[in-house]
Structure formats: structure tokens, C-alpha cells
Design an enzyme around this catalytic site. Structure first.
Site, PDB file in Angstrom:
ATOM      1  N   CYS A  97       0.876  -1.061  -0.156  1.00  0.00           N
ATOM      2  CA  CYS A  97      -0.187  -0.127   0.024  1.00  0.00           C
ATOM      3  C   CYS A  97       0.946   1.250   0.045  1.00  0.00           C
ATOM      4  O   CYS A  97       2.192   1.068  -0.045  1.00  0.00           O
ATOM      5  CB  CYS A  97      -0.921   0.064   1.084  1.00  0.00           C
ATOM      6  SG  CYS A  97      -0.221   0.207   2.803  1.00  0.00           S
TER       7      CYS A  97
ATOM      8  N   HIS B  28      14.876 -14.004  10.871  1.00  0.00           N
ATOM      9  CA  HIS B  28      14.610 -14.091  12.287  1.00  0.00           C
ATOM     10  C   HIS B  28      13.308 -14.295  12.588  1.00  0.00           C
ATOM     11  O   HIS B  28      12.810 -14.635  13.470  1.00  0.00           O
ATOM     12  CB  HIS B  28      15.021 -12.666  12.812  1.00  0.00           C
ATOM     13  CG  HIS B  28      16.525 -12.436  12.812  1.00  0.00           C
ATOM     14  ND1 HIS B  28      17.178 -11.433  13.510  1.00  0.00           N
ATOM     15  CD2 HIS B  28      17.523 -13.159  12.197  1.00  0.00           C
ATOM     16  CE1 HIS B  28      18.401 -11.492  13.282  1.00  0.00           C
ATOM     17  NE2 HIS B  28      18.687 -12.577  12.644  1.00  0.00           N
ATOM     18  N   ASN B  29      12.298 -13.711  11.564  1.00  0.00           N
ATOM     19  CA  ASN B  29      10.825 -13.859  12.032  1.00  0.00           C
ATOM     20  C   ASN B  29      10.053 -14.987  11.033  1.00  0.00           C
ATOM     21  O   ASN B  29       8.950 -15.193  11.217  1.00  0.00           O
ATOM     22  CB  ASN B  29      10.231 -12.355  11.606  1.00  0.00           C
ATOM     23  CG  ASN B  29      10.848 -11.271  12.164  1.00  0.00           C
ATOM     24  OD1 ASN B  29      11.073 -10.261  11.387  1.00  0.00           O
ATOM     25  ND2 ASN B  29      11.278 -11.404  13.312  1.00  0.00           N
TER      26      ASN B  29
HETATM   27  C1  RB5 Z   1      -3.950   5.322   0.389  1.00  0.00           C
HETATM   28  O1  RB5 Z   1      -3.979   6.640   0.324  1.00  0.00           O
HETATM   29  C2  RB5 Z   1      -2.937   5.125   1.555  1.00  0.00           C
HETATM   30  O2  RB5 Z   1      -3.693   5.445   2.813  1.00  0.00           O
HETATM   31  C3  RB5 Z   1      -2.786   3.629   1.850  1.00  0.00           C
HETATM   32  O3  RB5 Z   1      -2.237   3.372   0.653  1.00  0.00           O
HETATM   33  C4  RB5 Z   1      -1.768   3.146   2.900  1.00  0.00           C
HETATM   34  O4  RB5 Z   1      -0.912   3.883   2.898  1.00  0.00           O
HETATM   35  C5  RB5 Z   1      -2.759   2.859   4.234  1.00  0.00           C
HETATM   36  O5  RB5 Z   1      -2.092   2.434   5.371  1.00  0.00           O
END
Ligand code: RB5
Length: 149
Positions: A70, A103-104
Site C-alpha cells: 500500500c 529471524h521472523n
Molecule cells: C492510501 O492513500 C493510503 O492510505 C494507503 O495506501 C496506505 O498507506 C494505508 O496504510
């Protein structure tokens, strides 16, 4: 070392769509079988909707490992780590990627698409897939992760 005969799932939100497409192309070019679990455009989505299906599949041992992304890497990692059999490590350097395997025994790598360069992300991804769990003193520690109080 990740076995290339097995499928590697990858999922992201819009914040890392471009990075996911780049990494998917690199993986396919290098002989990996990729399961693209979305998102499939840069239109705004809610990252839990994309990450839950991948994390559940890792939890259920449908795939041995997975890649999530993300914008920050944190939202995706937080969702994935709700599943008891998931160990998702947030990585922003090659060393972090190696360490979370050694390690994990991480089975998911979370990549912050907005905070790493593409070439670094590809290096991290290869490091994650090519690094084995060290075992030894880390076995008991990893077992304790899912022993909730
Ligand atoms: C999206 O804008 C953003 O919030 C998402 O990609 C992420 O970073 C959330 O944790």
C-alpha cells in the site's frame, strides 16, 4: 528459497498500484508464476478489501508466501497480521527483507509503494524470496508470536 513452481500472490491498493505492476512484470520476466489479486487500476480502493483475501490464503496455506503493498506499507501489514498464521514484515531495505525472513520467518512482505524506489523494491523482493529462515534460537520466538495471552 522460494520454489518457482509455486504461485506467488501479490495484492495492493491504489497507493501502490504502479509499483505492483512493475514488480509483477519483473517477477514474470524472471520466471515466477504470479497470482495478481488486485487492485487492477489506480482508482481509490480500501486496502483491507484487497489484503484480506491474500492474507487469508496464506493463513490457509493456499500459498507459502505473498507480497502486499500500500502507500505506506503499514495498512496492508496491519491487516495481514490479524491472521494467526501470517507473519507480515514491513520492508524498506534489502537488509530488512533478509532479516524478516531469517529471524521472523515472515511469509508475507509488505512494501511501502510510496516510500521506496522501484529498483530497491525489486532487490528487496528478490532478497525476501531467496532468504531462508535461520531457525535455531528464532524457532521458539516465532512460535511465541501466536501464543496470545
Ligand atoms: C492510501 O492513500 C493510503 O492510505 C494507503 O495506501 C496506505 O498507506 C494505508 O496504510
Amino acid at each position: 528459497m522460494f520454489d518457482k513452481t509455486q504461485k506467488l500472490p501479490i495484492a495492493c491498493d491504489h497507493g501502490a498500484f504502479e509499483m505492483k505492476e512493475f514488480l509483477k512484470d519483473q517477477l514474470i520476466t524472471n520466471g515466477f508464476q504470479v497470482e495478481d489479486m488486485g487492485t487492477y487500476s489506480d482508482a481509490s480502493v480500501d486496502y483491507p478489501d484487497l489484503i484480506h483475501p491474500l492474507a487469508k490464503a496464506i493463513n490457509d496455506e493456499v500459498y507459502p508466501m505473498g507480497i502486499i503493498l500500500c502507500g505506506s506499507g503499514n495498512g496492508a501489514q496491519i491487516v495481514a497480521n490479524k491472521y494467526l498464521n501470517v507473519r507480515a514484515g514491513l520492508c524498506w531495505t534489502v537488509e530488512q527483507a533478509q532479516l524478516t525472513r531469517m529471524h521472523n520467518n515472515a511469509n508475507i512482505m509488505s512494501i511501502p509503494g510510496r516510500f521506496v524506489e522501484k529498483d530497491v523494491a525489486w532487490e528487496m523482493l528478490q532478497a525476501f524470496l531467496n532468504t531462508d529462515f535461520e531457525g535455531g534460537r528464532h524457532i521458539g520466538r516465532v512460535e511465541k508470536i501466536s501464543q496470545l495471552l
